[in-house]
Design a protein around this motif. Structure first.
Motif, mmCIF file in Angstrom:
data_model
loop_
_atom_site.group_PDB
_atom_site.id
_atom_site.type_symbol
_atom_site.label_atom_id
_atom_site.label_comp_id
_atom_site.label_asym_id
_atom_site.label_seq_id
_atom_site.Cartn_x
_atom_site.Cartn_y
_atom_site.Cartn_z
ATOM 1 N N ALA A 136 0.839 -1.201 0.000
ATOM 2 C CA ALA A 136 0.000 0.000 0.000
ATOM 3 C C ALA A 136 0.873 1.250 0.000
ATOM 4 O O ALA A 136 0.644 2.193 -0.774
ATOM 5 C CB ALA A 136 -0.933 -0.002 1.209
ATOM 6 N N LYS A 137 1.873 1.266 0.835
ATOM 7 C CA LYS A 137 2.768 2.418 0.903
ATOM 8 C C LYS A 137 3.511 2.611 -0.417
ATOM 9 O O LYS A 137 3.726 3.753 -0.861
ATOM 10 C CB LYS A 137 3.758 2.246 2.059
ATOM 11 C CG LYS A 137 3.094 2.306 3.429
ATOM 12 C CD LYS A 137 4.102 2.062 4.544
ATOM 13 C CE LYS A 137 3.431 2.150 5.915
ATOM 14 N NZ LYS A 137 4.387 1.892 7.017
ATOM 15 N N GLY A 176 -2.785 1.687 6.885
ATOM 16 C CA GLY A 176 -1.532 1.982 7.557
ATOM 17 C C GLY A 176 -0.789 3.164 6.979
ATOM 18 O O GLY A 176 0.444 3.253 7.077
ATOM 19 N N ILE A 177 -1.534 4.108 6.403
ATOM 20 C CA ILE A 177 -0.927 5.239 5.696
ATOM 21 C C ILE A 177 -0.858 6.472 6.588
ATOM 22 O O ILE A 177 -1.797 6.786 7.330
ATOM 23 C CB ILE A 177 -1.745 5.559 4.425
ATOM 24 C CG1 ILE A 177 -1.652 4.406 3.423
ATOM 25 C CG2 ILE A 177 -1.303 6.879 3.803
ATOM 26 C CD1 ILE A 177 -0.253 4.108 2.932
ATOM 27 N N ASP A 178 0.268 7.204 6.493
ATOM 28 C CA ASP A 178 0.436 8.511 7.115
ATOM 29 C C ASP A 178 0.491 9.526 5.981
ATOM 30 O O ASP A 178 1.421 9.527 5.170
ATOM 31 C CB ASP A 178 1.730 8.553 7.922
ATOM 32 C CG ASP A 178 1.947 9.879 8.653
ATOM 33 O OD1 ASP A 178 1.247 10.869 8.318
ATOM 34 O OD2 ASP A 178 2.816 9.932 9.534
ATOM 35 N N TRP A 179 -0.527 10.396 5.912
ATOM 36 C CA TRP A 179 -0.608 11.348 4.800
ATOM 37 C C TRP A 179 0.611 12.260 4.718
ATOM 38 O O TRP A 179 0.939 12.771 3.644
ATOM 39 C CB TRP A 179 -1.867 12.198 4.922
ATOM 40 C CG TRP A 179 -3.102 11.659 4.277
ATOM 41 C CD1 TRP A 179 -4.326 11.549 4.862
ATOM 42 C CD2 TRP A 179 -3.281 11.190 2.933
ATOM 43 N NE1 TRP A 179 -5.253 11.039 3.975
ATOM 44 C CE2 TRP A 179 -4.632 10.814 2.786
ATOM 45 C CE3 TRP A 179 -2.411 11.043 1.844
ATOM 46 C CZ2 TRP A 179 -5.144 10.310 1.595
ATOM 47 C CZ3 TRP A 179 -2.920 10.531 0.652
ATOM 48 C CH2 TRP A 179 -4.269 10.169 0.539
ATOM 49 N N ASP A 180 1.295 12.479 5.816
ATOM 50 C CA ASP A 180 2.466 13.361 5.786
ATOM 51 C C ASP A 180 3.549 12.842 4.844
ATOM 52 O O ASP A 180 4.398 13.618 4.382
ATOM 53 C CB ASP A 180 3.052 13.525 7.193
ATOM 54 C CG ASP A 180 2.166 14.359 8.102
ATOM 55 O OD1 ASP A 180 1.296 15.088 7.571
ATOM 56 O OD2 ASP A 180 2.340 14.267 9.330
ATOM 57 N N ASP A 181 3.508 11.556 4.556
ATOM 58 C CA ASP A 181 4.514 10.961 3.671
ATOM 59 C C ASP A 181 4.190 11.162 2.189
ATOM 60 O O ASP A 181 5.031 10.867 1.336
ATOM 61 C CB ASP A 181 4.630 9.451 3.942
ATOM 62 C CG ASP A 181 5.146 9.150 5.341
ATOM 63 O OD1 ASP A 181 5.895 9.995 5.880
ATOM 64 O OD2 ASP A 181 4.797 8.089 5.889
ATOM 65 N N TYR A 182 2.988 11.668 1.890
ATOM 66 C CA TYR A 182 2.542 11.758 0.491
ATOM 67 C C TYR A 182 1.857 13.104 0.246
ATOM 68 O O TYR A 182 0.652 13.159 -0.023
ATOM 69 C CB TYR A 182 1.585 10.602 0.172
ATOM 70 C CG TYR A 182 2.106 9.264 0.639
ATOM 71 C CD1 TYR A 182 3.072 8.572 -0.089
ATOM 72 C CD2 TYR A 182 1.666 8.715 1.846
ATOM 73 C CE1 TYR A 182 3.574 7.358 0.356
ATOM 74 C CE2 TYR A 182 2.160 7.502 2.299
ATOM 75 C CZ TYR A 182 3.119 6.826 1.548
ATOM 76 O OH TYR A 182 3.617 5.629 1.999
ATOM 77 N N PRO A 183 2.597 14.213 0.327
ATOM 78 C CA PRO A 183 1.962 15.532 0.264
ATOM 79 C C PRO A 183 1.274 15.842 -1.056
ATOM 80 O O PRO A 183 0.225 16.501 -1.065
ATOM 81 C CB PRO A 183 3.133 16.491 0.510
ATOM 82 C CG PRO A 183 4.359 15.711 0.135
ATOM 83 C CD PRO A 183 4.056 14.299 0.511
ATOM 84 N N HIS A 184 1.839 15.393 -2.175
ATOM 85 C CA HIS A 184 1.212 15.670 -3.471
ATOM 86 C C HIS A 184 -0.092 14.887 -3.612
ATOM 87 O O HIS A 184 -1.105 15.421 -4.083
ATOM 88 C CB HIS A 184 2.169 15.309 -4.613
ATOM 89 C CG HIS A 184 3.488 15.992 -4.521
ATOM 90 N ND1 HIS A 184 3.631 17.357 -4.671
ATOM 91 C CD2 HIS A 184 4.736 15.504 -4.270
ATOM 92 C CE1 HIS A 184 4.904 17.685 -4.526
ATOM 93 N NE2 HIS A 184 5.593 16.579 -4.283
#
Length: 230
Positions: A136-137, A176-184
């Protein structure tokens, strides 16, 4: 009036959103997948893979009723019917279609497995949880990189690629996603979520959805019922 046989899942919402975006009149028939409605003969007649969504268009390509299953194919069909959300030029069209296939072959199946092993599986299997969470990441990173250089997933214009992917990312916490890792990707997600048609689409049948917290529903969705010949 297009007849839609669906349930409030990411694949169902793809078609709900597309219909709202296109402004096509439609009637929704709830197929309660936790109760086994997907195995009824009348539904299998239009969706032989026993999966939602499916549609029946009373005015198909030849003017006669036409049924379709597979959410990605339905999006292409509705885009063709209305001339919306799929570019006409070959270069732009195939750019969108490759990202639609990315959703169908990657985002949907892999995030679905992440949901299953992180949330629904009766036993917690670390190998499976780690495998699908990491996948997923990885997929989120692919989309984030794409959106660093493109306004939308399929190119410069909003398209069926965006419509297909968006509903799957609404459950980012379960993946298990942290939105901070995917700003775009997060910026894109917020823009899509704010569209009026998208807001209407994700509300279709939303009041019917309930937690899969009983053994019967789990057996229907994940157990032996899936493997019977209906």
């Amino acid at each position: 009036m297009i007849e839609v046989y669906s349930w409030p899942t990411p694949n169902g919402h793809k078609v709900h959103i597309m219909l709202e975006e296109c402004g096509l009149p439609y009637t929704v028939h709830a197929i309660d997948i936790g109760a086994g409605d997907q195995f009824k003969p009348e539904f299998l007649a239009i969706s032989p893979n026993n999966k939602i969504p499916a549609i029946v268009d009373p005015v198909g390509p030849d003017g006669k009723p036409f049924s379709m299953f597979e959410s990605g194919a339905i999006l292409v069909y509705l885009a063709s019917k209305t001339g919306k959300f799929l570019p006409k030029g070959d270069r732009e069209k195939f750019e969108v279609l490759q990202w639609l296939m990315f959703q169908m072959g990657g985002v949907g199946p892999m995030l679905g497995q992440a949901h299953h092993f992180r949330v629904y599986a009766p036993e917690k299997i670390d190998y499976a949880i780690n495998r699908y969470t990491n996948e997923a990441k990885r997929l989120y990173a692919v989309m984030d990189k794409r959106l660093a250089h493109s306004r939308y997933i399929g190119g410069n214009e909003y398209s069926i690629a965006d419509i297909a992917i968006f509903p799957w990312l609404r459950s980012w916490k379960n993946q298990g996603i942290d939105w901070d890792d995917y700003p775009h990707l997060k910026g894109w997600f917020d823009e899509i979520a704010a569209r009026p048609a998208v807001k209407r689409g994700v509300e279709v049948l939303a009041d019917r959805r309930k937690p899969l917290n009983n053994d019967k529903a789990r057996e229907i969705l994940f157990g032996s019922e899936q493997y019977k010949r209906h």
